[in-house]
Design a protein around this motif. Structure first.
Motif, short mmCIF file in Angstrom:
data_model
loop_
_atom_site.label_atom_id
_atom_site.label_comp_id
_atom_site.label_asym_id
_atom_site.label_seq_id
_atom_site.Cartn_x
_atom_site.Cartn_y
_atom_site.Cartn_z
N THR A 87 44.08 10.39 -46.04
CA THR A 87 44.02 10.94 -44.68
C THR A 87 42.64 11.52 -44.40
OG1 THR A 87 46.38 11.45 -44.74
CG2 THR A 87 45.06 12.57 -43.08
N LEU A 88 42.08 12.19 -45.39
CA LEU A 88 40.73 12.75 -45.23
C LEU A 88 39.71 11.66 -44.95
CD1 LEU A 88 38.86 15.25 -45.51
CD2 LEU A 88 38.70 14.72 -47.96
N ALA A 89 39.90 10.48 -45.54
CA ALA A 89 38.96 9.38 -45.36
C ALA A 89 39.00 8.81 -43.94
CB ALA A 89 39.24 8.28 -46.37
N THR A 90 40.07 9.07 -43.19
CA THR A 90 40.18 8.54 -41.83
C THR A 90 39.53 9.45 -40.79
OG1 THR A 90 42.33 9.62 -41.49
CG2 THR A 90 42.35 7.40 -42.42
N LEU A 91 39.13 10.64 -41.19
CA LEU A 91 38.53 11.58 -40.24
C LEU A 91 37.09 11.19 -39.92
CD1 LEU A 91 39.80 14.98 -41.73
CD2 LEU A 91 40.78 13.67 -39.84
N PRO A 92 36.58 11.61 -38.77
CA PRO A 92 35.16 11.36 -38.47
C PRO A 92 34.27 12.09 -39.48
CG PRO A 92 36.37 12.02 -36.50
CD PRO A 92 37.28 12.26 -37.65
N ASN A 93 33.10 11.53 -39.70
CA ASN A 93 32.18 12.17 -40.63
C ASN A 93 31.56 13.43 -40.02
OD1 ASN A 93 30.30 11.19 -38.83
ND2 ASN A 93 29.67 9.50 -40.13
N LYS A 94 30.75 14.10 -40.78
CA LYS A 94 30.19 15.38 -40.37
C LYS A 94 29.32 15.25 -39.13
CE LYS A 94 27.59 19.28 -42.29
NZ LYS A 94 26.89 19.79 -43.51
N GLU A 95 28.48 14.20 -39.09
CA GLU A 95 27.60 14.01 -37.94
C GLU A 95 28.39 13.76 -36.66
OE1 GLU A 95 27.23 12.69 -40.84
OE2 GLU A 95 25.36 13.60 -41.56
N THR A 96 29.45 12.94 -36.78
CA THR A 96 30.28 12.65 -35.61
C THR A 96 30.99 13.90 -35.10
OG1 THR A 96 30.63 10.40 -36.42
CG2 THR A 96 32.13 11.20 -34.71
N LEU A 97 31.52 14.70 -36.04
CA LEU A 97 32.19 15.94 -35.64
C LEU A 97 31.23 16.90 -34.96
CD1 LEU A 97 34.47 16.59 -38.76
CD2 LEU A 97 35.19 15.85 -36.48
N GLN A 98 30.01 16.99 -35.48
CA GLN A 98 29.02 17.87 -34.86
C GLN A 98 28.67 17.40 -33.45
OE1 GLN A 98 25.82 17.83 -37.71
NE2 GLN A 98 26.67 19.52 -38.90
N ALA A 99 28.52 16.07 -33.28
CA ALA A 99 28.22 15.54 -31.95
C ALA A 99 29.37 15.81 -30.98
CB ALA A 99 27.94 14.04 -32.05
N GLN A 100 30.61 15.62 -31.45
CA GLN A 100 31.76 15.90 -30.59
C GLN A 100 31.83 17.37 -30.22
OE1 GLN A 100 35.13 14.43 -32.78
NE2 GLN A 100 34.71 12.28 -32.30
N LEU A 101 31.55 18.23 -31.20
CA LEU A 101 31.58 19.67 -30.93
C LEU A 101 30.52 20.07 -29.91
CD1 LEU A 101 32.66 22.49 -31.58
CD2 LEU A 101 31.06 22.60 -33.49
N VAL A 102 29.32 19.52 -30.08
CA VAL A 102 28.24 19.83 -29.13
C VAL A 102 28.60 19.33 -27.73
CG1 VAL A 102 25.84 19.33 -28.53
CG2 VAL A 102 26.45 19.88 -30.89
N GLY A 103 29.19 18.12 -27.66
CA GLY A 103 29.59 17.59 -26.36
C GLY A 103 30.64 18.45 -25.68
N ARG A 104 31.62 18.89 -26.46
CA ARG A 104 32.67 19.73 -25.87
C ARG A 104 32.13 21.09 -25.45
NH1 ARG A 104 38.02 18.55 -29.67
NH2 ARG A 104 38.19 16.32 -29.16
N LEU A 105 31.26 21.66 -26.29
CA LEU A 105 30.66 22.95 -25.92
C LEU A 105 29.81 22.81 -24.67
CD1 LEU A 105 29.62 24.40 -29.41
CD2 LEU A 105 31.52 25.12 -27.95
N GLY A 106 29.07 21.69 -24.58
CA GLY A 106 28.27 21.47 -23.38
C GLY A 106 29.14 21.37 -22.14
#
Length: 237
Positions: free
Chosen positions: A123-142
């Motif tokens: 299940t852990l392997a199906t999650l987005p990687n660190k860079e993708t999560l950071q980009a999603q977080l920045v997008g949502r915060l923006g």
């Protein structure tokens, strides 16, 4: 060439130190892993910020005991993959390689000291990687910051629109009518006439003085009329 006892002890000590500092460590079993597949696995793990080390069952037991971790060790060829950066990428390399070659079997592992069984690692392997999560977080915060800024500015803009609408709705100021000079003149003359009448009316003091004067004149004797001629004077004598 068999590993000497001293070399085994050195390997166990080194892996204990490495696994204690690692962010993720995954234990897997392998079979029929040729040299080419082994090189591919190590390269993929290296690109994901992880390393792969093949160890015997007995050494693995000593290593887990040295870091205070417990796990059921099957009688298979075993290896450890460990990394210090991205646990998702490290798990993804093993899970995808196992699907492609059918030479690996993920048994379990630890992420930040927490045990993950085989299903949790997959299940852990199906999650987005660190860079993708950071980009999603920045997008949502923006998006949240933009929404907050709009919410704060909207009442001010609305108030400004209302003020502008009120200014536009106000009629032009009408000129004050000119005063009627004739009416003013008549009013002034009327005031002057009233003032004259008021001045013509005697006051109480003036009336009293006039009355006293009339009484004095009434009490005094009539003046003697001088004779007009000598004859009249002789007649009187």
């Amino acid at each position: 060439m068999p590993i000497l006892r001293a070399q085994k002890e050195e390997l166990v000590t080194r892996l204990i130190s490495v696994l204690q500092d690692s962010r993720v460590s995954i234990i897997f079993a392998y079979k029929a892993l040729n040299m080419k597949a082994n090189d591919t696995l190590r390269t993929n793990a290296f690109n994901a910020g992880a390393k792969v080390k093949m160890v015997s069952n007995n050494l693995l037991k000593l290593i887990l005991k040295g870091i205070g971790r417990e796990m059921e060790i099957p009688s298979k060829q075993l290896a450890i993959s460990y990394g210090f950066t991205d646990e998702v990428e490290a798990a993804k390399v093993l899970v995808e390689f196992a699907k492609e070659t059918e030479t690996l079997e993920v048994l379990g592992g630890w992420v930040d000291g927490n045990f993950f069984d085989a299903s949790q690692v997959k299940t852990l392997a199906t999650l987005p990687n660190k860079e993708t999560l950071q980009a999603q977080l920045v997008g949502r915060l923006g998006g949240l910051i933009g929404s907050l800024a709009y919410s704060l500015n909207y009442p001010i803009q609305k108030f400004a629109f209302v003020i502008e609408a009120v200014k536009s709705a106000q009629p032009a100021t009408a000129e004050a009518p000119k005063a009627d000079l004739s009416a003013v003149a008549t009013s002034e003359e009327g005031e002057a006439t009233v003032e004259t009448v008021e001045n013509a009316t005697p006051t109480d003091e003036q009336q009293t003085e006039k009355t006293q004067t009339e009484e004095l004149e009434a009490d005094s004797p009539d003046e003697v009329k001088e004779p007009d001629t000598v004859e009249e004077e002789a007649e009187v004598v």
